[in-house]
Design a protein around this motif. Structure first.
Motif, PDB file in Angstrom:
ATOM      1  N   GLN A  46      -6.239  -4.686  11.283  1.00 55.69           N
ATOM      2  CA  GLN A  46      -6.680  -4.465   9.706  1.00 55.69           C
ATOM      3  C   GLN A  46      -7.242  -5.954   9.041  1.00 55.69           C
ATOM      4  O   GLN A  46      -8.474  -5.852   8.350  1.00 55.69           O
ATOM      5  CB  GLN A  46      -5.456  -3.853   8.848  1.00 55.69           C
ATOM      6  CG  GLN A  46      -5.569  -2.675   8.414  1.00 55.69           C
ATOM      7  CD  GLN A  46      -5.912  -2.532   8.234  1.00 55.69           C
ATOM      8  OE1 GLN A  46      -7.657  -2.634   7.669  1.00 55.69           O
ATOM      9  NE2 GLN A  46      -6.389  -0.901   8.400  1.00 55.69           N
ATOM     10  N   TYR A 237      -9.106  -0.747   0.533  1.00 50.37           N
ATOM     11  CA  TYR A 237      -8.510   0.602   1.473  1.00 50.37           C
ATOM     12  C   TYR A 237      -9.366   1.947   1.094  1.00 50.37           C
ATOM     13  O   TYR A 237      -8.681   2.986   1.551  1.00 50.37           O
ATOM     14  CB  TYR A 237      -6.840   0.448   0.569  1.00 50.37           C
ATOM     15  CG  TYR A 237      -6.281  -0.210   1.715  1.00 50.37           C
ATOM     16  CD1 TYR A 237      -5.558  -0.131   2.926  1.00 50.37           C
ATOM     17  CD2 TYR A 237      -6.100  -2.293   1.707  1.00 50.37           C
ATOM     18  CE1 TYR A 237      -5.224  -0.845   3.753  1.00 50.37           C
ATOM     19  CE2 TYR A 237      -5.225  -2.631   1.997  1.00 50.37           C
ATOM     20  CZ  TYR A 237      -4.532  -2.352   3.963  1.00 50.37           C
ATOM     21  OH  TYR A 237      -4.400  -3.092   4.822  1.00 50.37           O
ATOM     22  N   TYR A 238      -9.235   2.301  -0.161  1.00 50.90           N
ATOM     23  CA  TYR A 238     -10.673   3.299  -0.238  1.00 50.90           C
ATOM     24  C   TYR A 238     -11.530   3.232  -0.006  1.00 50.90           C
ATOM     25  O   TYR A 238     -11.157   4.828   1.170  1.00 50.90           O
ATOM     26  CB  TYR A 238     -11.377   3.204  -2.251  1.00 50.90           C
ATOM     27  CG  TYR A 238     -11.510   4.353  -2.893  1.00 50.90           C
ATOM     28  CD1 TYR A 238     -10.700   5.448  -3.236  1.00 50.90           C
ATOM     29  CD2 TYR A 238     -12.904   4.633  -2.543  1.00 50.90           C
ATOM     30  CE1 TYR A 238     -11.393   6.414  -3.019  1.00 50.90           C
ATOM     31  CE2 TYR A 238     -13.550   5.483  -3.079  1.00 50.90           C
ATOM     32  CZ  TYR A 238     -12.680   6.363  -3.759  1.00 50.90           C
ATOM     33  OH  TYR A 238     -13.889   7.981  -3.848  1.00 50.90           O
ATOM     34  N   ASN A 241     -10.250   4.805   3.488  1.00 51.14           N
ATOM     35  CA  ASN A 241      -9.578   5.582   3.747  1.00 51.14           C
ATOM     36  C   ASN A 241     -10.293   7.219   3.107  1.00 51.14           C
ATOM     37  O   ASN A 241      -9.853   7.801   3.339  1.00 51.14           O
ATOM     38  CB  ASN A 241      -8.270   6.402   3.140  1.00 51.14           C
ATOM     39  CG  ASN A 241      -7.430   4.854   4.241  1.00 51.14           C
ATOM     40  OD1 ASN A 241      -6.793   4.844   5.138  1.00 51.14           O
ATOM     41  ND2 ASN A 241      -6.688   3.672   3.150  1.00 51.14           N
ATOM     42  N   GLU A 242     -11.616   6.761   2.680  1.00 53.04           N
ATOM     43  CA  GLU A 242     -11.793   8.028   1.644  1.00 53.04           C
ATOM     44  C   GLU A 242     -13.103   8.851   2.615  1.00 53.04           C
ATOM     45  O   GLU A 242     -13.793   8.285   3.789  1.00 53.04           O
ATOM     46  CB  GLU A 242     -13.056   7.107   0.609  1.00 53.04           C
ATOM     47  CG  GLU A 242     -14.267   8.237  -0.034  1.00 53.04           C
ATOM     48  CD  GLU A 242     -13.009   9.283  -0.615  1.00 53.04           C
ATOM     49  OE1 GLU A 242     -13.789  10.667  -0.293  1.00 53.04           O
ATOM     50  OE2 GLU A 242     -12.447   9.367  -1.784  1.00 53.04           O
ATOM     51  N   THR A 243     -12.678   9.691   2.942  1.00 50.39           N
ATOM     52  CA  THR A 243     -13.473  10.883   4.248  1.00 50.39           C
ATOM     53  C   THR A 243     -14.341  11.812   3.602  1.00 50.39           C
ATOM     54  O   THR A 243     -15.535  12.241   4.278  1.00 50.39           O
ATOM     55  CB  THR A 243     -12.082  12.045   4.176  1.00 50.39           C
ATOM     56  OG1 THR A 243     -11.760  13.091   3.222  1.00 50.39           O
ATOM     57  CG2 THR A 243     -11.385  11.666   5.086  1.00 50.39           C
ATOM     58  N   HIS A 248     -16.944   7.428   0.265  1.00 56.61           N
ATOM     59  CA  HIS A 248     -17.366   7.196   1.599  1.00 56.61           C
ATOM     60  C   HIS A 248     -18.245   6.045   1.267  1.00 56.61           C
ATOM     61  O   HIS A 248     -17.984   4.270   0.959  1.00 56.61           O
ATOM     62  CB  HIS A 248     -16.963   7.260   2.514  1.00 56.61           C
ATOM     63  CG  HIS A 248     -17.155   6.151   3.473  1.00 56.61           C
ATOM     64  ND1 HIS A 248     -16.010   4.554   3.590  1.00 56.61           N
ATOM     65  CD2 HIS A 248     -17.850   5.394   4.759  1.00 56.61           C
ATOM     66  CE1 HIS A 248     -16.053   4.792   5.238  1.00 56.61           C
ATOM     67  NE2 HIS A 248     -17.457   4.816   5.323  1.00 56.61           N
TER      68      HIS A 248
END
Length: 357
Positions: A46, A237-238, A241-243, A248
């Motif tokens: 990270q 983080y959004y 992790n946004e698919t 994204h």
């Protein structure tokens, strides 16, 4: 002669004093963070992933911040020749012997003439991989991308529509970067870097024009750093992790923006700390850019592999990567000092000057 040397030294020291101190910190910390990003690490580390999202764009942002409205295209190109073009070729020439040694250690034989020519051709193909070329010192793509940005900006400035032309280029860059991510229509580092970074380059220029970040106030900067850092973490983080592809990509831009803003305010908090070493590292950014990959590789193949039997394709942990990056940064410092005194062209400079040392 003695008097002229004293005058030159005095002028050089005056120029050092005129440097924006928080920019010195920003350039130093940014290039220091680029080094571990380029060291192979386990997927999903990270700290590196977070910085990797915006740290290169931060360089373009600060380049735009320091950019002046051009008066003469010919004069500017002569400047780019010394600051960007010459270093690009020098650091690729220096990298080639390392490439040959690495090739031998990896494949246990010397490359054929065709294979040996591929990285040389790749330098002129802007580090692009084709059937006749391959990237050599690929991190130097930054110098070419920045050169193109400067030239585009200079050309726009020759018209009365500079603002709208630059806005158009920024929108086009964002669109092309999104399309490239979706269709992979290009993998060339220079143009990928150009597409996703030109909006932040122009934003940096506008921030200087509107006197943003000009004054340093510890309380205000601390507050704005806290807010922007929290927002950068949330958006990161959004984004990570946004698919959904559309969301994204939309979240990429505020993620980078808040990352740059928080990083800038953090550096402004360091403005009151004046360090000769930081100034030298700031001046020597190009040297670190051009030599860090080779230095880290030399440590891997020259020390870690034969002495500690570390495999050729070993993937470092985050802690190991940062420690190795620290070693690389420290090794390159005396080299930067040497370049400042004896080989200024290695730092994109025409003449030697007094250092902060």
């Amino acid at each position: 002669m003695f008097v002229s040397n004293k005058i030159a030294t005095f002028v050089a020291k005056e120029r050092l004093m005129q440097r924006i101190n928080w920019i010195n910190w920003a350039k130093f910390l940014a290039i220091a963070l680029v080094v571990p990003i380029h060291i192979p690490q386990g997927h999903g580390a990270q700290p590196v992933t977070y910085f990797e999202v915006f740290i290169v764009q931060a360089f373009f942002f600060y380049s735009g911040y320091l950019k002046k409205v051009p008066v003469d295209l010919k004069t500017n190109f002569q400047k780019y020749w010394h600051t960007l073009i010459v270093p690009y070729f020098i650091y690729n020439i220096l990298f080639y012997p390392y490439w040959l040694v690495k090739y031998y250690l990896t494949f246990h034989n010397i490359p054929s003439i065709t294979e040996a020519l591929k990285p040389i051709i790749g330098v002129f193909f802007l580090q692009n991989n084709t059937y006749i070329s391959c990237g050599l010192n690929t991190v130097t793509y930054f110098l070419v991308a920045l050169l193109i940005m400067h030239l585009l900006f200079d050309i726009c400035c020759q018209t009365k529509y500079r603002k709208w032309m630059m806005i158009g280029l920024c929108l086009m860059g964002g669109l092309l970067y999104t399309l490239s991510k979706y269709n992979y229509f290009t993998s060339e580092l220079v143009f990928i870097g150009l597409f996703k970074s030109i909006p932040f380059y122009y934003l940096g220029f506008l921030c200087r024009q509107y006197k943003c970040f000009e004054k340093c106030d510890h309380k205000i900067d601390s507050f704005l750093f806290s807010i922007s850092f929290i927002l950068s973490i949330i958006t990161f983080y959004y984004h990570a992790n946004e698919t959904n592809f559309t969301l994204h990509m939309i979240s990429f831009w505020p993620t980078v923006l808040f990352g740059i803003i928080s990083f800038t305010y953090f550096c402004k908090l360091l403005d009151g700390i004046h360090s000769k070493m930081v100034i030298n590292y700031s001046i020597g950014t190009i040297a670190i850019l051009g030599l860090h990959w080779m230095t880290a590789g030399t440590i891997r193949y020259g020390i870690l592999k034969p002495v500690f039997h570390v495999p050729v394709h070993y993937v470092y942990s985050s802690v190991e990567a940062y420690l190795l990056a620290l070693v690389v940064i420290l090794i390159l410092y005396p080299i930067i000092l040497f370049f400042l005194k004896k080989a200024p062209w290695m730092l994109g400079r025409k003449t030697s000057s007094a250092t902060g040392a």
